[in-house]
Design a protein around this motif. Structure first.
Motif, mmCIF file in Angstrom:
data_model
loop_
_atom_site.group_PDB
_atom_site.id
_atom_site.type_symbol
_atom_site.label_atom_id
_atom_site.label_comp_id
_atom_site.label_asym_id
_atom_site.label_seq_id
_atom_site.Cartn_x
_atom_site.Cartn_y
_atom_site.Cartn_z
ATOM 1 N N SER A 17 -17.073 33.254 1.744
ATOM 2 C CA SER A 17 -17.631 33.765 0.271
ATOM 3 C C SER A 17 -17.953 32.375 -0.176
ATOM 4 O O SER A 17 -17.562 31.485 -0.261
ATOM 5 C CB SER A 17 -16.274 34.258 -0.535
ATOM 6 O OG SER A 17 -15.956 35.357 -0.181
ATOM 7 N N LEU A 18 -19.429 32.748 -1.056
ATOM 8 C CA LEU A 18 -20.142 31.608 -1.415
ATOM 9 C C LEU A 18 -20.060 31.752 -2.799
ATOM 10 O O LEU A 18 -20.196 32.955 -3.531
ATOM 11 C CB LEU A 18 -21.602 31.635 -0.995
ATOM 12 C CG LEU A 18 -21.475 31.384 0.832
ATOM 13 C CD1 LEU A 18 -22.881 31.506 0.970
ATOM 14 C CD2 LEU A 18 -20.824 30.028 1.112
ATOM 15 N N GLY A 19 -20.298 30.664 -3.707
ATOM 16 C CA GLY A 19 -20.350 30.694 -5.214
ATOM 17 C C GLY A 19 -20.859 29.433 -5.512
ATOM 18 O O GLY A 19 -21.136 28.424 -5.049
ATOM 19 N N ASP A 20 -21.329 29.269 -6.937
ATOM 20 C CA ASP A 20 -21.990 28.218 -7.615
ATOM 21 C C ASP A 20 -20.916 27.231 -7.361
ATOM 22 O O ASP A 20 -21.408 25.925 -7.593
ATOM 23 C CB ASP A 20 -22.614 28.612 -8.805
ATOM 24 C CG ASP A 20 -23.713 29.409 -8.519
ATOM 25 O OD1 ASP A 20 -24.389 29.298 -7.548
ATOM 26 O OD2 ASP A 20 -24.015 30.272 -9.562
ATOM 27 N N HIS A 21 -19.601 27.308 -7.520
ATOM 28 C CA HIS A 21 -18.792 26.079 -7.865
ATOM 29 C C HIS A 21 -17.235 26.846 -7.217
ATOM 30 O O HIS A 21 -17.117 27.989 -7.370
ATOM 31 C CB HIS A 21 -18.714 25.851 -9.298
ATOM 32 C CG HIS A 21 -18.405 26.855 -10.070
ATOM 33 N ND1 HIS A 21 -17.171 27.632 -10.310
ATOM 34 C CD2 HIS A 21 -19.188 27.496 -11.125
ATOM 35 C CE1 HIS A 21 -17.344 28.444 -11.331
ATOM 36 N NE2 HIS A 21 -18.649 28.592 -11.859
ATOM 37 N N PRO A 22 -16.477 25.995 -6.782
ATOM 38 C CA PRO A 22 -15.201 26.376 -6.265
ATOM 39 C C PRO A 22 -14.324 26.815 -7.561
ATOM 40 O O PRO A 22 -14.246 26.488 -8.546
ATOM 41 C CB PRO A 22 -14.580 24.998 -5.671
ATOM 42 C CG PRO A 22 -15.435 24.083 -5.803
ATOM 43 C CD PRO A 22 -16.813 24.654 -6.545
ATOM 44 N N PRO A 23 -13.606 27.781 -7.051
ATOM 45 C CA PRO A 23 -12.606 28.334 -8.341
ATOM 46 C C PRO A 23 -11.619 27.280 -8.862
ATOM 47 O O PRO A 23 -11.362 26.368 -8.161
ATOM 48 C CB PRO A 23 -12.099 29.459 -7.566
ATOM 49 C CG PRO A 23 -11.710 29.150 -6.124
ATOM 50 C CD PRO A 23 -13.129 28.435 -5.995
ATOM 51 N N LEU A 24 -11.240 27.384 -10.231
ATOM 52 C CA LEU A 24 -10.448 26.322 -10.583
ATOM 53 C C LEU A 24 -8.932 26.855 -10.119
ATOM 54 O O LEU A 24 -8.704 28.064 -10.194
ATOM 55 C CB LEU A 24 -10.412 26.426 -12.088
ATOM 56 C CG LEU A 24 -11.849 25.982 -12.860
ATOM 57 C CD1 LEU A 24 -11.675 26.184 -14.243
ATOM 58 C CD2 LEU A 24 -12.114 24.680 -12.358
ATOM 59 N N GLN A 25 -8.058 25.874 -9.918
ATOM 60 C CA GLN A 25 -6.592 26.205 -9.430
ATOM 61 C C GLN A 25 -5.773 26.039 -10.442
ATOM 62 O O GLN A 25 -5.860 25.327 -11.414
ATOM 63 C CB GLN A 25 -6.369 25.177 -8.273
ATOM 64 C CG GLN A 25 -7.251 25.530 -6.817
ATOM 65 C CD GLN A 25 -7.149 26.840 -6.227
ATOM 66 O OE1 GLN A 25 -5.967 27.495 -6.317
ATOM 67 N NE2 GLN A 25 -8.192 27.327 -5.717
#
Length: 129
Positions: free
Chosen positions: A121-129
């Protein structure tokens, strides 16, 4: 794009073959889109392709950080013919959006005994934890 999640799954073709013999209508209704079903049934033994799609759905779920209890199988479609692509709908699409996922890549390999799929799964930025 950044990697937001990764998943891998291995499916036994023989197990899928048994499910197809025992209750194909239920298995189809629960797990596969019309496109996936039609694609697999273009081949003499659809079990290999259906096992690959089943493993693909599981790998995609893992790459989204969820399991089948949270995302219906049919909310993930793995296309066939050439390089496989992933189409998300419903809960799978909403989960991907919440993680910032813009694209899901899969690679599939199968034999007459096993199907292995890896998903990114690719995105523009990693999800915030």
């Amino acid at each position: 794009m950044d990697i937001v999640g990764m998943g891998v799954d291995l499916a036994e073709v023989g197990r899928v073959r048994k499910l197809l013999r025992r209750d194909p209508d239920r298995f189809r209704a629960r797990c596969f889109t019309d496109h996936e079903w039609a694609y697999a049934h273009r081949f003499k033994d659809p079990s290999e392709r259906l096992a690959a799609r089943f493993a693909g759905k599981e790998a995609v779920m893992k790459s989204l950080g969820v399991g089948w209890r949270h995302v219906p199988w049919k909310d993930i479609e793995i296309t066939g013919g050439g390089a496989p692509t992933v189409q998300l709908s419903g809960k799978a699409a909403r989960r991907a959006e919440s993680l910032g996922v813009r694209r899901v890549l899969v690679t599939i390999t199968h034999t007459n005994g096993q199907a292995l799929v890896m998903a990114l799964s690719l995105g523009d930025h990693p999800p915030l934890q």
